[in-house]
Design an enzyme around this catalytic site. Structure first.
Site, mmCIF file in Angstrom:
data_model
loop_
_atom_site.group_PDB
_atom_site.id
_atom_site.type_symbol
_atom_site.label_atom_id
_atom_site.label_comp_id
_atom_site.label_asym_id
_atom_site.label_seq_id
_atom_site.Cartn_x
_atom_site.Cartn_y
_atom_site.Cartn_z
ATOM 1 N N PHE A 121 0.859 -1.182 0.000
ATOM 2 C CA PHE A 121 0.000 0.000 0.000
ATOM 3 C C PHE A 121 0.894 1.229 0.000
ATOM 4 O O PHE A 121 1.739 1.407 0.884
ATOM 5 C CB PHE A 121 -0.923 0.037 1.220
ATOM 6 C CG PHE A 121 -1.849 1.228 1.203
ATOM 7 C CD1 PHE A 121 -3.029 1.178 0.481
ATOM 8 C CD2 PHE A 121 -1.529 2.401 1.874
ATOM 9 C CE1 PHE A 121 -3.880 2.284 0.429
ATOM 10 C CE2 PHE A 121 -2.371 3.500 1.838
ATOM 11 C CZ PHE A 121 -3.547 3.443 1.113
ATOM 12 N N ASP A 206 9.328 2.720 1.487
ATOM 13 C CA ASP A 206 8.132 3.399 1.990
ATOM 14 C C ASP A 206 8.072 3.197 3.506
ATOM 15 O O ASP A 206 7.786 2.104 3.991
ATOM 16 C CB ASP A 206 6.887 2.811 1.315
ATOM 17 C CG ASP A 206 5.604 3.488 1.754
ATOM 18 O OD1 ASP A 206 5.570 4.076 2.851
ATOM 19 O OD2 ASP A 206 4.606 3.397 1.013
ATOM 20 N N LYS A 235 2.742 10.078 8.509
ATOM 21 C CA LYS A 235 2.070 9.606 9.720
ATOM 22 C C LYS A 235 2.661 10.163 11.015
ATOM 23 O O LYS A 235 2.267 11.203 11.487
ATOM 24 C CB LYS A 235 2.003 8.081 9.724
ATOM 25 C CG LYS A 235 0.996 7.536 8.694
ATOM 26 C CD LYS A 235 0.710 6.079 8.890
ATOM 27 C CE LYS A 235 -0.282 5.539 7.867
ATOM 28 N NZ LYS A 235 -1.658 6.024 8.080
#
Length: 386
Positions: A121, A206, A235
Site C-alpha cells: 500500500f 516506503d 504519519k
C-alpha cells in the site's frame, strides 16, 4: 450528511485525548492502540509538540515556500541526521511523499518502470494507487498507470529473476502495514537492494507507517544493512499535524531543481514546528531503545497469552506495530474491543493491528493484552482452546 461516504465509520465520537487515553462524547474512556493509524507516536496532545505549535501559532501560520524557512531547514536536518540520506522535500501526506519519490526516480534515471509488491500500500493518488499491489484499492477507477509491475512479497527468487533494464526503481515496505503487518525477511530485502544495484535502479523504501520510531529505530530499514536512495515518511512525523516528507541522497538534488516539483502547504511554519518537537523527542537513543524493549515485551506477552487460542494463527510485527492474524474474520473482535474500552484496527479482514503510542506504559500494554485475551475467548467460544 454532507460528507462523501468514503469511510466506514464506527459509531464512536471522540472528543478529547491525552497520552494513550481518548474519551468519547458520552464520557467513556478508551485505551487507544490505533494512535490515528500510527500517527500519534507520542500519544495524544504531547506537551512538547503542543507547546511548540502554540508558540508558532502566536507568531506565523503560513508563508510561501518561495521564502526562507529556517525552521523547515532545521526539521530537514533533524530528519536526515540519523540516516544515510541528505535532502528532504516536505509535503502533506504519505501519498504525496510517495508521489515525489516516483517522480524523482523516473526523472533521475530516465526510465519509467517501477517495481512494487503484491499486497503493498503506497497511497490513493493515481500514481500511488497504481503502485499499490491491492486490487480493492484500484477497483473502479479505470486504466491505471501502466508503468508499475507487482512481484510477490518476500519472494527472493522472483526479485532475483528481474532482468529488465528499464526499471527506474523498486519500491518496498520493510513491513507491509495495510497488507497485514507482514515483516520482510532480511534475505528478501537484501535481494531487493542488490537487484536495484544490478539494474541501475533506485531503492525506494516506503516508511510512511514504519518510520519515526515505530519499530524502535528512526526508520525500519535500519534494522537491516540497507542503503536506500529514497525514503518516504509521514504519519508519525508531526504527531498528528498533517506533514509528509521524501528523503533522498545528494545525487538526486539536481533532479528536483527549482520549478520541477512543489507544494503550497508542505513544510509550512506550523508543520515544521510539529516535526522539530516530535523528532527532538523520538530521535533519541534512550527513547528508541525503550521502544524496542517494549515492542519485544508486547509481542512476547501477546504470543504467550494468545497461543492457547485456536482462533489465533500468528502474532507478528516489530516494535509498536503488531499484527494478530486470526482463523476467522477480525471485525467482530474490533467492535467487541471497543465495547471493552480498547481501540484497535484491521490490517486486512483477518488481522487485528495494534499501533500503540511509542511511550505506552507496561501497565497499559498488560491491560491491552488482558482485554484482547478476554474478548477473543468470548467471541470464539465455539473454538476449543488448544
Amino acid at each position: 450528511m454532507s460528507l462523501f461516504p468514503t469511510y466506514n465509520r464506527f459509531p464512536l465520537t471522540l472528543v478529547s485525548g491525552s497520552g494513550t487515553t481518548v474519551t468519547d462524547d458520552q464520557g467513556k474512556d478508551y485505551l487507544d492502540f490505533v494512535s490515528g493509524i500510527a500517527v500519534c507516536n507520542l500519544g495524544h496532545r504531547p506537551e512538547e509538540v503542543q507547546s511548540a505549535l502554540q508558540k508558532q501559532l502566536d507568531q506565523l501560520w503560513h508563508v510561501s515556500n518561495l521564502y526562507q524557512l529556517p525552521s523547515q531547514e532545521e526539521a530537514a536536518e533533524r530528519l536526515v541526521e540519523p540516516t544515510n540520506l541528505d535532502h528532504v522535500f516536505f509535503c502533506n501526506s504519505g501519498a504525496e511523499a510517495n508521489e515525489a519519490a516516483i517522480k524523482i526516480a523516473r526523472k533521475y534515471t530516465g526510465k519509467e518502470k517501477i517495481i512494487t509488491f503484491k499486497q503493498s500500500f503506497h497511497g490513493r493518488t493515481f500514481a500511488t494507487m497504481s503502485a499499490t499491489g491491492q486490487e480493492k484499492i484500484q477497483k473502479g477507477f479505470g486504466a491505471l498507470l501502466p508503468t508499475f509491475e507487482y512481484l510477490p512479497y518476500n519472494d527472493k527468487e522472483a526479485v532475483e529473476q528481474l532482468g529488465d533494464d528499464q526499471v527506474a526503481a523498486i519500491m518496498v515496505e520493510v513491513i507491509q502495514g495495510e497488507g497485514g503487518v507482514v515483516p520482510g525477511t532480511a534475505e528478501f530485502l537484501e535481494a531487493v537492494e542488490s537487484k536495484c544495484r544490478d539494474l541501475g535502479a533506485l531503492l525506494i523504501i516506503d516508511e510512511v507507517q514504519t518510520g519515526i520510531g515505530r519499530t524502535g529505530k528512526p526508520f525500519a530499514y535500519q534494522h537491516f544493512n540497507l542503503d536506500p536512495d529514497i525514503v518516504s515518511s509521514a504519519k508519525g512525523l508531526g504527531s498528528g499535524f498533517p506533514v509528509g516528507a521524501m528523503l533522498g541522497k545528494a545525487k538526486l538534488a539536481e533532479t528536483f531543481s527549482a520549478g520541477s516539483h512543489g507544494t503550497t502547504f508542505g513544510g509550512n511554519p506550523l508543520a515544521a514546528a510539529a516535526v522539530n518537537a516530535t523528532l527532538e523527542k523520538i530521535f533519541n537513543d534512550s527513547f528508541l531503545s525503550e521502544v524496542e524493549e517494549k515492542g519485544q515485551y508486547l509481542k512476547e506477552e501477546l504470543t504467550n497469552s494468545l497461543k492457547p487460542l485456536n482462533v489465533v494463527k500468528e502474532v507478528r510485527g516489530r516494535g509498536m506495530m503488531i499484527g494478530i492474524e486470526l482463523q476467522k474474520e477480525a471485525m467482530p473482535v474490533i467492535h467487541a474491543l471497543r465495547e471493552e474500552g480498547m481501540l484497535a484496527v484491521l490490517a486486512g479482514p483477518q488481522v487485528i493491528r495494534l499501533l500503540p503510542p511509542l511511550n505506552v506504559t507496561y501497565d497499559e500494554m498488560s491491560s491491552a493484552i488482558q482485554t484482547l485475551s478476554k474478548v477473543l475467548q468470548e467471541q470464539f467460544k465455539d473454538l476449543q482452546n488448544a
